[in-house]
Design an enzyme around this catalytic site. Structure first.
Site, PDB file in Angstrom:
ATOM      1  CB  SER A  38      -4.468   0.946  -4.824  1.00 17.48           C
ATOM      2  OG  SER A  38      -3.310   0.554  -5.506  1.00 17.48           O
ATOM      3  CE  LYS A  51      -5.766   5.079  -8.132  1.00 19.92           C
ATOM      4  NZ  LYS A  51      -5.739   3.737  -7.519  1.00 19.92           N
ATOM      5  CB  SER A  91      -1.902   2.856  -7.482  1.00 19.67           C
ATOM      6  OG  SER A  91      -3.258   2.477  -7.417  1.00 19.67           O
TER       7      SER A  91
HETATM    8  N1  GLN Z   1       0.396  -2.296  -5.438  1.00 19.66           N
HETATM    9  C1  GLN Z   1      -0.444  -3.246  -6.075  1.00 19.66           C
HETATM   10  C2  GLN Z   1      -0.082  -3.334  -7.551  1.00 19.66           C
HETATM   11  O1  GLN Z   1       0.864  -2.755  -7.911  1.00 19.66           O
HETATM   12  C3  GLN Z   1      -1.884  -2.878  -5.899  1.00 19.66           C
HETATM   13  C4  GLN Z   1      -2.314  -1.766  -6.754  1.00 19.66           C
HETATM   14  C5  GLN Z   1      -3.759  -1.470  -6.634  1.00 19.66           C
HETATM   15  O2  GLN Z   1      -4.417  -1.850  -5.670  1.00 19.66           O
HETATM   16  N2  GLN Z   1      -4.271  -0.803  -7.637  1.00 19.66           N
HETATM   17  O3  GLN Z   1      -0.714  -3.973  -8.326  1.00 19.66           O
END
Ligand code: GLN
Length: 486
Positions: free
Chosen positions: A178, A79, A154
């Site tokens: 994420s 990532k 994400s």
């Molecule tokens: N979807 C969650 C957010 O927008 C989690 C994102 C993540 O785990 N980086 O913060």
């Protein structure tokens, strides 16, 4: 055996038996990327030459009879939130579009030590803020099972890379789900380890009390192997625990005797898609048939998790992202009148809409007069959520739940409704707030052909149990064996 679609352990077997080289394996994945990634949008950076040079070096080591690391010659997708020396690390943001880190994150070093081949950096929601990969400043990633749908986020690029056979394993980060939510949406395995299990040195910070790196793979064994390679103490991350790392990949095949699985009524309420609910309930029957006991538990504060997270995470983000001021590194506006104007324009140009929303939400929650009412209160509720888990784990070994309320939604479906997007993390966020490990495993497909994930959670530092419990299920089912074909 075909290289494309094979599991990590199958690929390692091919190399160990001399039936394939790392160069052949890496080439096969690079060719797949070249053929299909324009449709899927998985990678933001692929350097064919560098990947093949790494593979050549590892093949040479192997043929010279030198000792080979645990991931000897396996391509890994990373990532784009993890610093890689000399390789662009953008967080899918205009702010870091031209940033090339002068150093490796601890996990990047460990991947090299394990002889993995860095095949590319994957697309993500900008600064890891989002649940669909649509907040990338560069392009959305698409769900390999249906290109009209989101891969989740994400770490959507890392999930899609594995699901689309463009890498056998990948690294994601998980602040509120994420790793696990995109793993569920893309039909692969994704695990968030315990807070403190994996060093975050060199992980670009989003919300530091929640962020954790973890493995993604097309089977549980691959996740165990990758976790084993990246876990462990690092004095450069003060939150990283100084404890031994079990040999997860060696114990993962041992089923658990007398496994007790907790199921919380709070997880099966209005808003849960009926196909997802049915798949999760069928998964519990699989466990029962293996001798596990399914017990009712209660997590009374879980209904506050999303609200709590969306105070704590943006508060920490507003502070962490203050460093992008156009002075030290990253984007700087070309034209400005004075210093304040330089900051304003730099940040206005460099950040996308969701990042700005989070910075504003966080600054508000931390400001005088609101700090006690919002931020401190959220910290208190966070403790209650952890207490719920501590009580539950007195009676059960793991907790099973859906990974998300629905299967992958369509691209664009939730972009105008931030709250609806936030609610797609309803099942994953509590694990981050409590700091406990969680895994998503393939547990079915909807009638429309989209994957359904099952989430298992365990008490802190019980990754070994969690992987073994997940593998027990995987061995009895074949959801993880389905592959996308383009
Ligand atoms: N979807 C969650 C957010 O927008 C989690 C994102 C993540 O785990 N980086 O913060």
């Amino acid at each position: 055996m075909s290289i494309i679609g094979a599991t990590a352990s199958e690929l390692l077997g091919l190399m160990e038996r001399g039936e394939a080289t790392s160069v052949e394996i890496t080439t096969a994945f690079l060719d797949e990327i070249q053929a299909h990634d324009e449709k899927v949008g998985t990678y933001v950076h692929v350097d064919r030459e560098s990947a093949l040079a790494q593979a050549t070096e590892i093949d040479q080591k192997r043929s010279d009879g030198q000792e080979i690391g645990k991931l000897g010659g396996l391509p890994v997708a990373v990532k784009d939130v993890l610093c890689t020396e000399g390789v662009p690390t953008t967080c899918s943001s205009r702010m870091l579009e031209n940033f090339v880190p002068p150093y490796d994150a601890h996990v990047s070093t460990l991947l090299k030590d394990a002889d993995a081949v860095l095949i590319g950096k994957t697309n993500m929601d900008e600064f890891a803020m989002g649940s669909s990969c649509e907040n990338s400043a560069f392009k959305p990633t698409r769900n390999p099972w249906n290109l009209e749908h989101a891969p989740g986020g994400s770490s959507g690029g890392s999930a899609a890379a594995v699901a689309a056979n463009m890498a056998p394993i990948s690294i994601g980060s998980d602040t509120g789900g994420s790793i696990r939510q995109p793993a569920g949406f893309c039909g692969i395995v994704g695990m968030k380890p315990t807070y403190g299990r994996v060093s975050r040195y060199g992980l670009v910070a989003y919300a530091s009390s929640l962020d954790q790196l973890g493995p993604m793979a097309n089977d549980v064994h691959g996740a165990a192997l990758l976790l084993e390679a990246i876990a462990g103490h690092d004095p450069r991350d003060a939150t990283c625990i100084n404890a031994g790392v079990p040999a997860y990949s060696e114990t993962v095949d041992q089923p658990l005797e007398g496994l007790r699985i907790g199921v919380a009524a709070e997880h099966f309420v209005e808003g849960l898609d009926s196909e997802v609910e049915a798949a999760v309930k069928q998964s519990l029957d699989v466990y029962r048939s293996l001798g596990a006991e399914v017990k009712d538990i209660t997590l009374p504060h879980s209904k506050y998790a999303v609200a709590t997270y969306y105070l704590i995470a943006p508060s920490e983000a507003s502070s962490n992202l203050a460093r992008y001021d156009g002075v030290h590194y990253g984007h700087r506006a070309e034209e400005f009148e004075d210093m304040v104007d330089m900051y304003t324009r730099t940040r206005g140009e460099g950040f996308g809409a969701e990042v700005k929303r989070r910075v504003m939400l966080g600054s508000y929650a931390l400001s005088e007069g609101y700090y006690d009412a919002y931020y401190v209160k959220a910290l208190k509720v966070r403790r209650l959520i952890r207490n719920d888990f501590d009580a539950a784990f007195e009676d059960v070994d793991v907790i099973a739940s859906p990974i998300a309320p629905s299967t992958a939604f369509k691209l664009g479906a939730l972009t105008d409704d931030p709250l609806a997007m936030y609610l797609s993390d309803i099942y994953t966020i509590s694990a981050n707030l409590a700091g406990i490990p969680g895994i998503s495993i393939p547990a079915g497909f909807s009638e429309a052909g989209l994957p359904i994930g099952l989430q298992l959670l365990a008490a802190p530092f019980q990754e070994e149990q969690l992987l073994r419990a997940a593998r027990m299920f995987e061995r009895e089912t074949d959801w993880h064996k389905r592959r996308v074909s383009f």
